[in-house]
Design a protein around this motif. Structure first.
Motif, PDB file in Angstrom:
ATOM      1  N   CYS A  97       5.497   5.869   0.428  1.00 38.43           N
ATOM      2  CA  CYS A  97       4.617   6.669  -0.416  1.00 38.43           C
ATOM      3  C   CYS A  97       4.547   8.089   0.123  1.00 38.43           C
ATOM      4  CB  CYS A  97       3.230   6.052  -0.539  1.00 38.43           C
ATOM      5  SG  CYS A  97       2.206   6.130   0.940  1.00 38.43           S
ATOM      6  N   GLN A 103      -4.228   4.140   3.541  1.00 40.82           N
ATOM      7  CA  GLN A 103      -2.950   3.546   3.156  1.00 40.82           C
ATOM      8  C   GLN A 103      -2.332   2.754   4.310  1.00 40.82           C
ATOM      9  OE1 GLN A 103      -1.709   3.202   0.202  1.00 40.82           O
ATOM     10  NE2 GLN A 103      -3.388   4.379  -0.702  1.00 40.82           N
ATOM     11  N   VAL A 154      -4.105  -0.553   4.229  1.00 37.00           N
ATOM     12  CA  VAL A 154      -3.655  -1.350   3.088  1.00 37.00           C
ATOM     13  C   VAL A 154      -2.306  -2.000   3.390  1.00 37.00           C
ATOM     14  CG1 VAL A 154      -2.798  -1.205   0.710  1.00 37.00           C
ATOM     15  CG2 VAL A 154      -4.950  -0.103   1.328  1.00 37.00           C
ATOM     16  N   ASP A 186      -1.465  -5.932   3.494  1.00 41.40           N
ATOM     17  CA  ASP A 186      -0.803  -6.490   2.314  1.00 41.40           C
ATOM     18  C   ASP A 186       0.713  -6.314   2.275  1.00 41.40           C
ATOM     19  OD1 ASP A 186      -3.408  -7.035   1.448  1.00 41.40           O
ATOM     20  OD2 ASP A 186      -3.547  -5.142   0.340  1.00 41.40           O
ATOM     21  N   ARG A 227       2.237  -3.559   1.450  1.00 34.30           N
ATOM     22  CA  ARG A 227       2.545  -2.626   0.362  1.00 34.30           C
ATOM     23  C   ARG A 227       1.502  -1.518   0.388  1.00 34.30           C
ATOM     24  NH1 ARG A 227      -1.286  -3.093  -3.340  1.00 34.30           N
ATOM     25  NH2 ARG A 227      -2.511  -5.015  -3.413  1.00 34.30           N
ATOM     26  N   PHE A 228       1.808  -0.419  -0.297  1.00 34.52           N
ATOM     27  CA  PHE A 228       0.829   0.645  -0.501  1.00 34.52           C
ATOM     28  C   PHE A 228       0.226   0.493  -1.883  1.00 34.52           C
ATOM     29  CE2 PHE A 228       4.016   2.624   2.417  1.00 34.52           C
ATOM     30  CZ  PHE A 228       3.183   2.741   3.530  1.00 34.52           C
ATOM     31  N   ASP A 229      -0.943   1.115  -2.101  1.00 34.06           N
ATOM     32  CA  ASP A 229      -1.563   0.996  -3.431  1.00 34.06           C
ATOM     33  C   ASP A 229      -1.644   2.339  -4.149  1.00 34.06           C
ATOM     34  OD1 ASP A 229      -3.619   2.325  -2.155  1.00 34.06           O
ATOM     35  OD2 ASP A 229      -5.129   0.787  -2.502  1.00 34.06           O
ATOM     36  N   THR A 230      -0.760   3.275  -3.785  1.00 33.08           N
ATOM     37  CA  THR A 230      -0.718   4.551  -4.489  1.00 33.08           C
ATOM     38  C   THR A 230       0.261   4.458  -5.646  1.00 33.08           C
ATOM     39  OG1 THR A 230       1.125   5.503  -3.263  1.00 33.08           O
ATOM     40  CG2 THR A 230      -1.049   5.702  -2.273  1.00 33.08           C
TER      41      THR A 230
END
Length: 212
Positions: free
Chosen positions: A178, A196, A199, A203, A205-208
């Protein structure tokens, strides 16, 4: 090892010391991680020495998962230390690490005193890695706020964080990538970066919306 809290090891970058990671350290603790610093000599000592010490430190924090977060050169060292699967499990987050090699580092080598500034890490920074094929999931946070001197000594590409080009952070085999509005050193104090990191460590993964 801290009971019931995920272990995280922080690695600083070139020319830095562990205290540079203090704000990220605090924010990750607030996110519920047990956070540790890893100090190493980025110029005077060979990278192999830091890698061997890092592997030993990761083992000492096991046997549960041990995550690693590395800024710039620290991210490269983290990947090299964790290529083999004989360490405790965990994820890696790189912060502005020139995994494809650093244009700024290559530019410095052609200037007076550049070799001395890069020291024993010169070759690693110049060339980077070919790909990531280790067992750990690796996430990269790149910056695109062009505040820094790197662009004056080397070609960084259209988007960069002042020291490292966004394209220099893309490496085959990464689990996530990201790009945030931050400079190279600003990553260390950015609340968005810290969130980030947390996160991805949880998980994978990133959530952006910019994450692939």
């Amino acid at each position: 090892m801290t009971d019931n809290l995920p272990e995280v090891l922080l690695l600083h970058g070139l020319w830095m010391r562990g205290f540079a990671m203090a704000m990220l350290h605090r924010r990750l603790r607030e996110e519920g991680f047990s956070v540790h610093q890893f100090e190493y000599m980025s110029v005077a000592a060979p990278p192999e020495q830091a890698i061997a010490r890092l592997r030993k430190r990761i083992r000492s924090l096991g046997p549960g998962p041990v995550h690693v977060v590395g800024h710039s050169l620290g991210g490269i060292l983290a990947l090299l230390a964790c290529r083999d699967d004989d360490l405790p499990q965990g994820r890696i987050v790189c912060l502005g690490s020139p995994l494809n090699g650093s244009g700024a580092a290559r530019g410095l080598t052609h200037r007076w005193g550049g070799d001395m500034l890069l020291g024993r890490s010169r070759e690693l920074l110049e060339h980077g890695l070919d790909r990531w094929d280790g067992a750990r999931e690796v996430g990269m946070i790149a910056g695109r706020m062009p505040v820094g001197l790197g662009a004056f000594v080397g070609a960084l590409g259209a988007e960069h964080d002042g020291s490292v080009g966004v394209e220099e952070t893309r490496l085959p085999g990464l689990a996530g990538h990201c790009v945030l509005e931050t400079s190279h050193t600003g990553m260390l104090v950015s609340a968005d970066v810290a969130r980030q990191v947390a996160v991805f460590l949880r998980d994978g993964r990133f959530d952006t919306p910019l994450a692939p």
